[in-house]
Each structure stands twice: as structure tokens, then as C-alpha cells.
Enzyme design. Sequence first.
Site, PDB file in Angstrom:
ATOM      1  N   GLU A  28       0.840  -1.214   0.000  1.00  0.00           N
ATOM      2  CA  GLU A  28       0.000   0.000   0.000  1.00  0.00           C
ATOM      3  C   GLU A  28       0.867   1.252   0.000  1.00  0.00           C
ATOM      4  O   GLU A  28       1.827   1.359   0.782  1.00  0.00           O
ATOM      5  CB  GLU A  28      -0.889  -0.038   1.244  1.00  0.00           C
ATOM      6  CG  GLU A  28      -2.321   0.328   0.972  1.00  0.00           C
ATOM      7  CD  GLU A  28      -3.035  -0.660   0.054  1.00  0.00           C
ATOM      8  OE1 GLU A  28      -3.106  -0.386  -1.164  1.00  0.00           O
ATOM      9  OE2 GLU A  28      -3.526  -1.677   0.555  1.00  0.00           O
ATOM     10  N   HIS A  29       0.523   2.174  -0.879  1.00  0.00           N
ATOM     11  CA  HIS A  29       1.260   3.436  -1.057  1.00  0.00           C
ATOM     12  C   HIS A  29       2.712   3.174  -1.470  1.00  0.00           C
ATOM     13  O   HIS A  29       3.594   3.984  -1.215  1.00  0.00           O
ATOM     14  CB  HIS A  29       1.186   4.314   0.198  1.00  0.00           C
ATOM     15  CG  HIS A  29      -0.175   4.935   0.369  1.00  0.00           C
ATOM     16  ND1 HIS A  29      -0.468   6.213  -0.009  1.00  0.00           N
ATOM     17  CD2 HIS A  29      -1.339   4.409   0.838  1.00  0.00           C
ATOM     18  CE1 HIS A  29      -1.755   6.461   0.245  1.00  0.00           C
ATOM     19  NE2 HIS A  29      -2.304   5.380   0.754  1.00  0.00           N
ATOM     20  N   SER A 131     -13.486   1.454  -8.004  1.00  0.00           N
ATOM     21  CA  SER A 131     -14.547   1.661  -8.983  1.00  0.00           C
ATOM     22  C   SER A 131     -14.027   2.573 -10.099  1.00  0.00           C
ATOM     23  O   SER A 131     -14.427   2.443 -11.257  1.00  0.00           O
ATOM     24  CB  SER A 131     -15.768   2.278  -8.309  1.00  0.00           C
ATOM     25  OG  SER A 131     -15.405   3.434  -7.589  1.00  0.00           O
ATOM     26  N   SER A 132     -13.102   3.462  -9.760  1.00  0.00           N
ATOM     27  CA  SER A 132     -12.579   4.376 -10.785  1.00  0.00           C
ATOM     28  C   SER A 132     -11.730   3.626 -11.816  1.00  0.00           C
ATOM     29  O   SER A 132     -11.869   3.865 -13.019  1.00  0.00           O
ATOM     30  CB  SER A 132     -11.768   5.488 -10.130  1.00  0.00           C
ATOM     31  OG  SER A 132     -10.783   4.963  -9.284  1.00  0.00           O
ATOM     32  N   ASP A 176      -3.982   0.324  -9.511  1.00  0.00           N
ATOM     33  CA  ASP A 176      -5.372  -0.057  -9.730  1.00  0.00           C
ATOM     34  C   ASP A 176      -5.632  -0.364 -11.201  1.00  0.00           C
ATOM     35  O   ASP A 176      -6.327  -1.330 -11.537  1.00  0.00           O
ATOM     36  CB  ASP A 176      -6.304   1.063  -9.259  1.00  0.00           C
ATOM     37  CG  ASP A 176      -6.034   1.469  -7.820  1.00  0.00           C
ATOM     38  OD1 ASP A 176      -5.427   0.665  -7.090  1.00  0.00           O
ATOM     39  OD2 ASP A 176      -6.421   2.588  -7.440  1.00  0.00           O
ATOM     40  N   TYR A 228      -4.124  11.816   0.930  1.00  0.00           N
ATOM     41  CA  TYR A 228      -3.360  11.007  -0.029  1.00  0.00           C
ATOM     42  C   TYR A 228      -2.187  11.807  -0.600  1.00  0.00           C
ATOM     43  O   TYR A 228      -1.041  11.350  -0.613  1.00  0.00           O
ATOM     44  CB  TYR A 228      -4.288  10.525  -1.149  1.00  0.00           C
ATOM     45  CG  TYR A 228      -3.649   9.533  -2.095  1.00  0.00           C
ATOM     46  CD1 TYR A 228      -3.849   8.167  -1.952  1.00  0.00           C
ATOM     47  CD2 TYR A 228      -2.831   9.968  -3.140  1.00  0.00           C
ATOM     48  CE1 TYR A 228      -3.260   7.262  -2.822  1.00  0.00           C
ATOM     49  CE2 TYR A 228      -2.239   9.079  -4.003  1.00  0.00           C
ATOM     50  CZ  TYR A 228      -2.456   7.729  -3.855  1.00  0.00           C
ATOM     51  OH  TYR A 228      -1.875   6.839  -4.718  1.00  0.00           O
TER      52      TYR A 228
HETATM   53  C1  GLA Z   1      -5.206   4.225  -4.273  1.00  0.00           C
HETATM   54  C2  GLA Z   1      -4.423   4.631  -5.514  1.00  0.00           C
HETATM   55  C3  GLA Z   1      -3.331   3.618  -5.837  1.00  0.00           C
HETATM   56  C4  GLA Z   1      -2.470   3.318  -4.621  1.00  0.00           C
HETATM   57  C5  GLA Z   1      -3.348   3.015  -3.411  1.00  0.00           C
HETATM   58  C6  GLA Z   1      -2.539   2.858  -2.157  1.00  0.00           C
HETATM   59  O1  GLA Z   1      -5.924   3.056  -4.530  1.00  0.00           O
HETATM   60  O2  GLA Z   1      -5.278   4.741  -6.618  1.00  0.00           O
HETATM   61  O3  GLA Z   1      -2.549   4.104  -6.914  1.00  0.00           O
HETATM   62  O4  GLA Z   1      -1.573   4.354  -4.372  1.00  0.00           O
HETATM   63  O5  GLA Z   1      -4.313   4.018  -3.195  1.00  0.00           O
HETATM   64  O6  GLA Z   1      -1.754   1.730  -2.214  1.00  0.00           O
END
Ligand code: GLA
Length: 386
Positions: A28-29, A131-132, A176, A228
Amino acid sequence: MSTPTSATWSARAEGTWSAPGRVNLIGEHTDYNDGFVFPFAIEYRTSVDLAVRADGRIRVSSSFDPDPVEVALADLDDLFPGRRDEVVEWARYPLGVAWALLRATRRSAASVPGVDLVFRSDVPVGAGLSSSAAIEGATAVALNDVWGLGQDRVALAKVGRRAENEAVGAPTGIMDQMASLLGRTDAGTFLDCRTLDAEVTDLGFAPAGLELLVIDTRVTHAHSTGGYGERRAACERGAAIMGVPALRDLGVADLPRAQELMDDVTFRRVRHVVTEDQRVLDTVATLRADGPRAIGGLLDASHASMRDDFEISVPELDTAVEAARAAGAIGARMTGGGFGGAAIALVDAGLVADVTAAVEAAFAEAGFGAPHIFTVRPSEGARRDA
Ligand code: GLA
């Protein structure tokens, strides 16, 4: 939906394409830090019916908004990125993909037909299940086919990310879009976000008698605002202090030096990313060597790192994770960008009902609104359906 009228374009008339949401198993991140992620596509999808039209315009409509949005393809360049606020937010995703796709392929608006796009989706919105990316992926594969652009999946993922960054204004990474475009049944996408090399890796949940539970806290979040972007800026600051292009270039052994050089907050942001990259690598190796029952501790450690170091969890996510674990989950963590959205729990199939009841009870006790809890299966990525 209007029917095509142009003799020029009617040979490639209509069809239906779809793309899935995703769950991130771990990592994540890390994507915008050039690091590693391990997401999988889920069975919830966004579909788009496409019809070509002769007037060079693009119209998008959807089952979740009664008002269609229509614009000339030739005007997309004026709209994005500067005037994006004039477009209702959901429509920026498909219109942004059309814009980014034309830019990426250096095609003029006049060289492709206009299109009507009608969307419907069963991907929960605001739950951290992308969803995006599902809208972007469905739009990208549909337009790529109908406009005959010949782009591969990685190129389409980059188009989706550009749409999200510039047309929507969310400074997100590429995880994503890659997960939605590259997914395969029963497998995860182990992705190096620097090289964009992807290894589709078996997860083996079903053969091991495991289910992956999603606990949607219904706390909504938006990555185009606030936290974010701040986290991303802290990571860039940390990399600059360490003199590396991205946090991907640091290892756990570099952390003591980082701690000496940085303020406490920046250091903890950096420590999350550096240790999370290592956890992704460890998860893939453990999965391959010992199977999915052995990865629980890594999921738990990932959650603790996001809660304590990256500080992107919320009380509802912590409650979901703690209650799931106490009721026998093998491992649990929040998934996605944070500040709301969903947690995941890896659970013995026979314990799904118990874990669900335990999480619901913990939410009620804490005075939180009821969560939405359901299982997901690693599923196929974007495709043409008809
Ligand atoms: C969102 C962003 C991804 C990623 C995650 C965290 O989903 O769209 O690109 O950075 O957060 O892992």
C-alpha cells in the site's frame, strides 16, 4: 442509445466491454514510490455499451447518474486538465481516458469516430475497491478496440493513470489500472511499479479452503483531496533527503540513517513504504513456498504499519481488522488508499459466518454504522464481453 449513422464507421459498430474493481492483497502506497504491489481483480465489474456516432462527439451516461455528459472529441484538449471542474466528477474518468488515449497515440480527434458510452457497474463506490479503475479500464479497452489503436494493456493502464491524475485530479499511482487490466482468475498481479513488469501469480485461496472477506466500512474517502497527496509529498521529501530517485531505492538496512536525517513524521512515512515493499516480496515468496495460510502475519504487519507509521487508517478500519483477527481470521489489513474504504480478512471458509458476525457486533458496540461484508474471488481483468 443512438445507433450509428456514418457509413464510414458503421463497420465497427457496437459492443460491450467490461473491467473489474480490485482488492490489494498487500503493498500500500508503494506504487507511486516505484515499489512493489500485489493486487488482484475481483468479480465486481463496470460494463460499457459502445455505439459509434457520426458527429465526432463523445457522450457518456450511466446507471448511477441520470444526466448524460456530451462534448466534441475536438474539445477534450480544451477541457483537460485546466477546465476539468466543469465536468461532473464521475464523467471525468471516461472522458479523461478518451482524452489521454488520443494524446498517448498522437491521434487527432478527427481521425476517430464519435462514441456513445453507457456504463453500469456493480463495483461498490468509495469502498477502496477501485470503482474508478474499473471505469477507466472498461473505457480504455472499448475505445482501443473501436478506434483501432492497437495499444497493449500496460499502455492502457498508463492512459488510465493519466486520466485519473490530470483529468480527475487525484495524484494516484498505477496499481489499480494494472490490476484491473491484467487480472486473471484465481491469481494476483505481482507488479514492479518501476519497470511495470507484472507476474501473474497463483493465490491458491480456494484450494486451501480460504475465502477473502471484504469489510466495507462505508466510511467514504476521496484521493483528490487531502491526505493522499500529503502522504505522497512526504515520500518524495524522504527520497530527496536520502538522495535517491524514489523510496524503492532504499532497503530496511537504510532506515537507521534515514532516522538520523529526517523529522519523525517523514521518517515514519518512509519506514512504512520501505518495510511494505519488503512485505510484498516476502508475501510472494511465502505464498510460493508455503501457500496462503502462511501469509497472515505479513497482512497483520502491513496493517500495523499503515495505522502507526503511515497514519492512514481510521477507527472503523482498525475495529474491522481487530475483530476479524480475534474471530479467527488468518490475517487482516485495510486495503487501498486509506482514510476510509475497506479492510480485507483472509478467513477459513468455515469461519466466514463467525467472522462476519463478530465484525458486525464490534461495529454495533462501537456505535459505528453497519459495515457491508462480502467475499471476493480473484477474477479476470478487462475484456470484451459482446
Ligand atoms: C489508491 C491509488 C493507488 C495506490 C493506493 C494505495 O488506490 O489509486 O494508486 O496508491 O491508493 O496503495
